[in-house]
Design an enzyme around this catalytic site. Structure first.
Site, PDB file in Angstrom:
ATOM      1  N   VAL A   1       4.580   0.999   1.219  1.00 45.26           N
ATOM      2  CA  VAL A   1       5.013  -0.074   2.200  1.00 45.26           C
ATOM      3  C   VAL A   1       4.912  -1.398   1.381  1.00 45.26           C
ATOM      4  O   VAL A   1       3.973  -1.504   0.830  1.00 45.26           O
ATOM      5  CB  VAL A   1       3.588  -0.282   3.188  1.00 45.26           C
ATOM      6  CG1 VAL A   1       3.957  -1.292   4.315  1.00 45.26           C
ATOM      7  CG2 VAL A   1       3.666   1.239   4.200  1.00 45.26           C
TER       8      VAL A   1
ATOM      9  N   GLY B   1       1.767   4.936   2.041  1.00 42.62           N
ATOM     10  CA  GLY B   1       1.734   5.567   3.358  1.00 42.62           C
ATOM     11  C   GLY B   1       1.790   7.093   3.088  1.00 42.62           C
ATOM     12  O   GLY B   1       1.841   7.737   2.078  1.00 42.62           O
ATOM     13  N   GLY B   2       1.915   7.708   4.260  1.00 40.35           N
ATOM     14  CA  GLY B   2       1.977   9.175   4.044  1.00 40.35           C
ATOM     15  C   GLY B   2       3.310   9.785   3.350  1.00 40.35           C
ATOM     16  O   GLY B   2       3.321  10.919   3.002  1.00 40.35           O
ATOM     17  N   MET B   3       4.467   9.028   3.656  1.00 40.25           N
ATOM     18  CA  MET B   3       5.444   9.314   2.805  1.00 40.25           C
ATOM     19  C   MET B   3       6.009   8.643   1.840  1.00 40.25           C
ATOM     20  O   MET B   3       7.000   8.738   1.136  1.00 40.25           O
ATOM     21  CB  MET B   3       6.450   9.383   4.074  1.00 40.25           C
ATOM     22  CG  MET B   3       6.278  10.515   5.192  1.00 40.25           C
ATOM     23  SD  MET B   3       7.760  10.357   6.540  1.00 40.25           S
ATOM     24  CE  MET B   3       7.561   8.923   7.135  1.00 40.25           C
TER      25      MET B   3
ATOM     26  N   ASP C   1      -1.997  12.008  13.648  1.00 38.02           N
ATOM     27  CA  ASP C   1      -2.897  11.657  12.273  1.00 38.02           C
ATOM     28  C   ASP C   1      -3.581  10.307  12.517  1.00 38.02           C
ATOM     29  O   ASP C   1      -3.497   9.638  11.906  1.00 38.02           O
ATOM     30  CB  ASP C   1      -1.749  11.340  11.268  1.00 38.02           C
ATOM     31  CG  ASP C   1      -2.031  11.416   9.689  1.00 38.02           C
ATOM     32  OD1 ASP C   1      -3.032  12.184   9.723  1.00 38.02           O
ATOM     33  OD2 ASP C   1      -1.447  11.020   8.934  1.00 38.02           O
TER      34      ASP C   1
ATOM     35  N   LYS D   1       8.836   0.273   4.942  1.00 34.23           N
ATOM     36  CA  LYS D   1       8.241   1.447   4.375  1.00 34.23           C
ATOM     37  C   LYS D   1       9.460   2.317   3.989  1.00 34.23           C
ATOM     38  O   LYS D   1      10.426   2.571   4.685  1.00 34.23           O
ATOM     39  CB  LYS D   1       7.720   2.235   5.584  1.00 34.23           C
ATOM     40  CG  LYS D   1       7.107   3.841   5.351  1.00 34.23           C
ATOM     41  CD  LYS D   1       6.644   4.759   6.147  1.00 34.23           C
ATOM     42  CE  LYS D   1       5.170   3.997   6.695  1.00 34.23           C
ATOM     43  NZ  LYS D   1       4.429   5.068   7.649  1.00 34.23           N
TER      44      LYS D   1
ATOM     45  N   GLY E   1       0.752  -1.334  -0.055  1.00 29.46           N
ATOM     46  CA  GLY E   1      -0.157   0.070   0.073  1.00 29.46           C
ATOM     47  C   GLY E   1       0.985   1.399  -0.030  1.00 29.46           C
ATOM     48  O   GLY E   1       2.043   1.142  -0.125  1.00 29.46           O
TER      49      GLY E   1
END
Length: 647
Positions: A31, A26-28, A147, A46, A24
């Site tokens: 993953v 992630g925010g940065m 978050d 990640k 998937g």
């Protein structure tokens, strides 16, 4: 060594971890599922991904520092049963990679709700209790998450095999320890968090506190039980404005969880429910027979979500129609669409439960947490945040009732005029009293061919039904349930409004004990079928039926065909924008690409700006009705075709 993003599957990271496939985003970054060659086990990695090679060096350094901070903070909570365990952080080609436990079979709460529907209140409370336990432990150690949102809550099988028994909080990427003097990593906008989920005090620049995490938890639980966030809007800017200036939407499914949500969503952090009180409230919902404090959630499923149990009287029996195309890629503007409630145009609609609201004349004093915000605050925030685009989202409910309760000659009453119950997929025309749309009770007619007389199009379509155990329940709850049932469908279109057609008491059985949920064009006809009723190869007569994530084959003469997203296509619809009423269609076609690049940039959806660019479509009929909606797409810069689920 220069910092750069890594390549794909098969690569070995830090001489040890073999990338298997991407799990998937992630925010940065991404993953990955990886194989640890040393310990011979699977882990999650990640990585940081820089989509723009020209990203400023300071921003790159900030994101790298955030990754290291995430590893440090999550590692400090590695002994907690509801936090994803961080094993290590390794350096590879100048970038840190976070090595985490791999929770096989896990699904995040956002995906689970989208796939299976909202959770039952008790099940949602169980999830909330687990997340609260993780947050409270972090707060005790001085760690704020900042978050909390559905995408950061994983539900995985537990040791008993229960598929969603284990609850895990993940992604401490923007967490902070405020009392340690630690550097705070903020985004360029100055707002840290995700629009629609962050607390109002955070949106206005106040320091992070544990109360802000609890507000975000309240938004998350609201999403879990209602199927949408309390402040989700068409754009991140609109969501932030709603968090600060508007009260949360009135929950429809929350039941006993409703008071808990109200306490968590208090604008004033000083009046917001504390962690200790919240634990007791959630514990009573999960295990009502227990009187003592409940410190650890059970690993079994507890209360089953509605999609795991047989249908019950009064439960929703119809859902929003599905649409073609892949789900939207995660990104700042990937929202559920316009769902802002609006007062019904017909004053009689209030008596049938318009938007789930009760008659104000029968209500008692308004609680403090539901009182409108001060108008000066509204104005100040509006000026600070700018003009928010609002397309569609208003809704309308109708039911023809005789004042004396007399017999009706049709399932929905004589004024509606239908002799037979509506069926899913029925296209309808609506004739409004005096010619004013959404004013009064329209007379409906079914158009079998979904084309309308003389090619004028149809006004809308039946996209689902909601059931009830009685005619009174249909009248009171049908409209609000229809708003919920059509929410996802409406969120994919630019300018539509829902219509709840409630059966009259004498027609309740004939109507199948259910309210019909329609979607109608907000400004005029929709020129054809909607949603999954549109066959591939359909040529769009106008832009009105176009939906987010539609894949289009562009033809000469400004013609577009609907095609499958699994094959080759020219453009994909990302969203919509609106131009001023004084802009002519000819002028719009000259500036629409630039407007879409500004308001719906493909980069926000994960598309590489060096490869892709914004496109647009405008429709003559839609322009003539006053909608002034531009359909924004993404296409390849070199004019080539796109393929599959890019990016």
């Amino acid at each position: 060594m220069a910092l750069r993003a890594s390549s794909g599957a098969g690569r070995v990271v830090a001489g040890r971890y073999v990338l298997l496939h991407r799990l998937g985003r992630g925010g940065m970054g991404h993953v990955w599922l990886a194989h640890d060659q040393r310990l011979v086990c699977e882990v999650a990695l990640k990585e940081i991904v820089f989509h723009d090679p020209a990203e400023p060096g300071q921003e790159r350094e900030t994101r790298v520092a955030r990754a290291r901070a995430e590893a440090r903070h999550a590692a400090g909570l590695r002994d907690h049963p509801h936090v994803v365990t961080v094993h290590d952080v390794v350096e590879h080609e100048g970038l840190p990679w976070i090595v985490m436990e791999y929770a096989a079979g896990a699904v995040d709460l956002r995906e689970l709700v989208a796939r299976r529907g909202p959770l039952a209140p008790a099940e949602c409370a169980r999830v909330g209790l687990a997340v609260l336990d993780a947050l409270a432990t972090g707060h005790e150690r001085g760690i704020l998450h900042r978050d909390v949102k559905p995408a950061n809550i994983l539900l995985a099988p537990d040791l008993t095999g229960a598929p969603y028994g284990r609850v895990l909080l993940t992604d401490y990427g923007i967490s902070v320890q405020p009392d340690t003097g630690e550097t705070r990593y903020t985004m360029a906008s100055g707002v840290v968090g995700t629009a629609g989920w962050l607390a109002p005090e955070r949106a206005t620049g106040s320091p992070a506190t544990p109360a802000a995490d609890l507000f975000s938890l309240g938004c998350t639980l609201y999403h879990g039980v209602e199927g949408r966030g309390p402040f989700e809007r068409e754009s991140p800017l609109a969501s932030i404005a709603a968090v600060v200036t508007e009260e949360p939407r009135r929950p429809v499914r929350a039941g006993a969880l409703g008071p808990v949500l109200r306490g968590l969503l208090e604008k004033d952090p000083g009046r917001r429910t504390s962690a200790r009180v919240l634990e007791a409230e959630l514990s009573r919902l999960v295990a009502p027979q227990a009187e003592s404090s409940y410190t650890r959630p059970p690993t079994d499923l507890g209360s089953q979500p509605p999609w795991a149990t047989p249908d019950r009287p009064g439960s929703t029996t119809g859902t929003a129609a599905s649409t073609t195309g892949p789900t939207a890629a995660a990104g700042p503007t990937d929202t559920s669409g316009p769902t802002g409630a609006a007062a019904p145009a017909d004053p009689t609609a209030r008596a049938v439960g318009s938007a789930g609201r009760t008659d104000p004349s029968a209500a008692g004093p308004v609680p403090a947490h539901q009182r409108p915000r001060h108008p000066v605050l509204r104005a100040a925030v509006a000026v600070g945040l700018g003009v928010v685009l609002a397309l569609g989202g208003a809704w309308y409910a109708l039911a023809d009732r005789t004042g004396d309760g007399g017999a009706a000659t049709a399932p929905y009453g004589d004024a509606v005029g239908l002799a037979e119950p509506l069926e899913r997929g029925d296209c309808v025309r609506a004739v409004w009293p005096g010619g004013r749309r959404f004013s009064g009770v329209p007379r409906l007619g079914v158009e079998p061919a979904c084309t309308g007389a003389a090619g004028r199009g149809v006004d809308g379509q039946v996209v689902g039904f909601v059931g009830a155990s009685s005619a009174e329940e249909a009248r009171e709850l049908g409209p609000a349930r229809c708003e919920e049932a059509t929410r996802e469908f409406r969120g994919r279109m630019a300018a539509v409004r829902p219509l709840a057609v409630v059966p009259v008491p004498d027609g309740f059985e004939e109507a199948g004990r259910r309210t019909a949920c329609l979607v109608l064009g907000a400004h005029g006809p929709v020129y054809g079928p909607l949603g999954d009723r549109r066959p591939f190869g359909t040529a769009f007569a106008d832009t009105a039926p176009m939906q987010r994530r539609d894949c289009l084959d562009a033809r000469p003469g400004r013609r577009a065909l609907l095609v499958p997203c699994g094959g080759r296509y020219d453009e994909q619809v990302l969203g919509f924008t609106r131009l001023g009423q004084d802009v002519t269609l000819a002028e719009a076609r000259g500036v629409s690409d630039a407007a879409c690049a500004r308001d719906v940039p493909p980069r926000d959806y994960g598309f590489d700006p060096s490869v892709h660019e914004a496109g647009s479509w405008t429709g003559e009929q839609s322009w003539e009705t006053g909608a002034r909606v531009v359909v924004c797409t993404v296409k390849r810069r070199n004019g080539g075709t796109m393929e599959g689920t890019e990016p």
